[in-house]
Design a protein around this motif. Structure first.
Motif, short mmCIF file in Angstrom:
data_model
loop_
_atom_site.label_atom_id
_atom_site.label_comp_id
_atom_site.label_asym_id
_atom_site.label_seq_id
_atom_site.Cartn_x
_atom_site.Cartn_y
_atom_site.Cartn_z
N GLU A 73 -5.33 -4.57 3.50
CA GLU A 73 -4.43 -5.12 4.44
C GLU A 73 -2.89 -4.50 4.34
N HIS A 74 -2.56 -3.80 3.50
CA HIS A 74 -1.30 -3.22 3.48
C HIS A 74 -1.52 -1.83 3.67
N GLY A 75 -2.48 -1.43 4.56
CA GLY A 75 -2.59 -0.21 5.06
C GLY A 75 -3.05 1.13 4.11
N ALA A 76 -3.47 0.80 3.08
CA ALA A 76 -4.24 2.13 2.11
C ALA A 76 -5.44 2.51 3.08
N ARG A 77 -5.57 3.55 2.96
CA ARG A 77 -6.84 4.14 3.52
C ARG A 77 -7.97 4.10 2.38
N ILE A 78 -8.93 3.12 2.83
CA ILE A 78 -10.15 3.24 1.58
C ILE A 78 -11.09 4.39 1.87
N CYS B 25 3.98 -1.53 -4.60
CA CYS B 25 4.02 -3.10 -5.16
C CYS B 25 3.22 -4.06 -4.32
N ASP B 26 3.27 -3.80 -3.05
CA ASP B 26 2.88 -4.66 -1.91
C ASP B 26 1.26 -4.56 -1.66
N ALA B 27 0.85 -3.09 -1.87
CA ALA B 27 -0.56 -2.84 -1.55
C ALA B 27 -1.43 -2.86 -2.79
N PHE B 28 -0.88 -2.28 -3.93
CA PHE B 28 -1.71 -2.04 -4.99
C PHE B 28 -1.36 -3.15 -6.08
N GLY B 29 -0.36 -3.87 -6.17
CA GLY B 29 0.07 -4.86 -7.14
C GLY B 29 1.04 -4.38 -8.06
N PHE B 30 1.63 -3.13 -8.25
CA PHE B 30 2.73 -2.96 -9.14
C PHE B 30 3.93 -3.85 -9.04
N ARG B 31 4.65 -3.56 -10.24
CA ARG B 31 5.83 -4.46 -10.13
C ARG B 31 6.76 -3.48 -10.58
N GLU B 32 8.13 -3.52 -9.83
CA GLU B 32 9.43 -2.58 -10.32
C GLU B 32 9.82 -3.03 -11.60
N ARG B 33 10.11 -2.15 -12.37
CA ARG B 33 10.60 -2.14 -13.59
C ARG B 33 11.99 -1.74 -13.86
N LEU B 34 12.45 -0.58 -13.17
CA LEU B 34 13.71 -0.11 -13.32
C LEU B 34 13.86 0.79 -12.13
N ARG B 35 15.08 0.81 -11.34
CA ARG B 35 15.55 1.85 -10.29
C ARG B 35 16.35 2.65 -10.94
N ILE B 36 16.36 3.81 -10.44
CA ILE B 36 17.29 4.87 -11.03
C ILE B 36 17.82 5.45 -9.64
N SER B 37 19.22 5.18 -9.30
CA SER B 37 19.36 5.57 -8.11
C SER B 37 18.49 5.60 -6.94
N ASP B 38 18.44 6.48 -6.02
CA ASP B 38 17.30 6.62 -5.08
C ASP B 38 16.32 7.64 -5.40
N HIS B 39 16.25 8.10 -6.41
CA HIS B 39 15.53 9.19 -6.98
C HIS B 39 14.28 8.82 -7.66
N ARG B 40 14.45 7.62 -8.57
CA ARG B 40 13.39 7.22 -9.26
C ARG B 40 13.04 5.97 -9.16
N VAL B 41 11.80 5.26 -9.47
CA VAL B 41 11.75 4.08 -9.82
C VAL B 41 10.40 4.01 -10.82
#
Length: 139
Positions: A88-93, A29-45
């Motif tokens: 800026e958020h650390g992606a390796r270009i 979300c921070d680096a590429f601009g995605f948006r969270e839609r749904l969290r499923i416990s700690d194993h899926r987003v």
């Protein structure tokens, strides 16, 4: 197709594995601009971007590491600005923004887990035949 609020309303949903799902989702979300839609416990987003979607899932024991020949392509409005944000958020270009004869400006990056990404901006409408492509299905 039956509507279901538990899944994004798109036809294709890539699933990418990460060791820390929540951290990976936050980073995407921070680096590429995605948006969270749904969290499923700690194993899926579920994440969205424009009219597309992606599932960040927990890496299974023994599952191979990223970089094994796959990548995800995402259409963006401004490849240069998007690249700057990612950097800026650390992606390796691994491939800076460049124009291609097929009418796209693209750059390539690797995320925090080693997944390969290509971000593409349409800069002109080009007949595929002009660069060696062959349109199979009319648009």
């Amino acid at each position: 197709m039956q509507a279901n609020r538990s899944i994004p309303d798109v036809s294709i949903i890539p699933e990418l594995a990460y060791d820390d799902v929540r951290a990976a989702a936050r980073w995407l979300c921070d680096a590429f601009g995605f948006r969270e839609r749904l969290r499923i416990s700690d194993h899926r987003v579920q994440l969205t971007f424009g009219n597309g979607a992606l599932v960040v899932r927990e890496r299974r024991e023994g599952e191979s590491v990223p970089g094994s020949g796959h990548s995800v392509m995402v259409r963006v409005e401004d490849a240069d600005a998007h690249c700057a944000r990612a950097r800026e958020h650390g992606a390796r270009i691994v491939g800076p923004p460049a124009d291609y004869p097929f009418g796209e400006r693209q750059y390539s990056a690797v995320d925090l887990a080693g997944h390969a990404w290509t971000f593409t901006q349409s800069i002109t409408d080009v007949d595929p035949a002009s660069w060696g492509g062959e349109m199979v299905e009319p648009t």
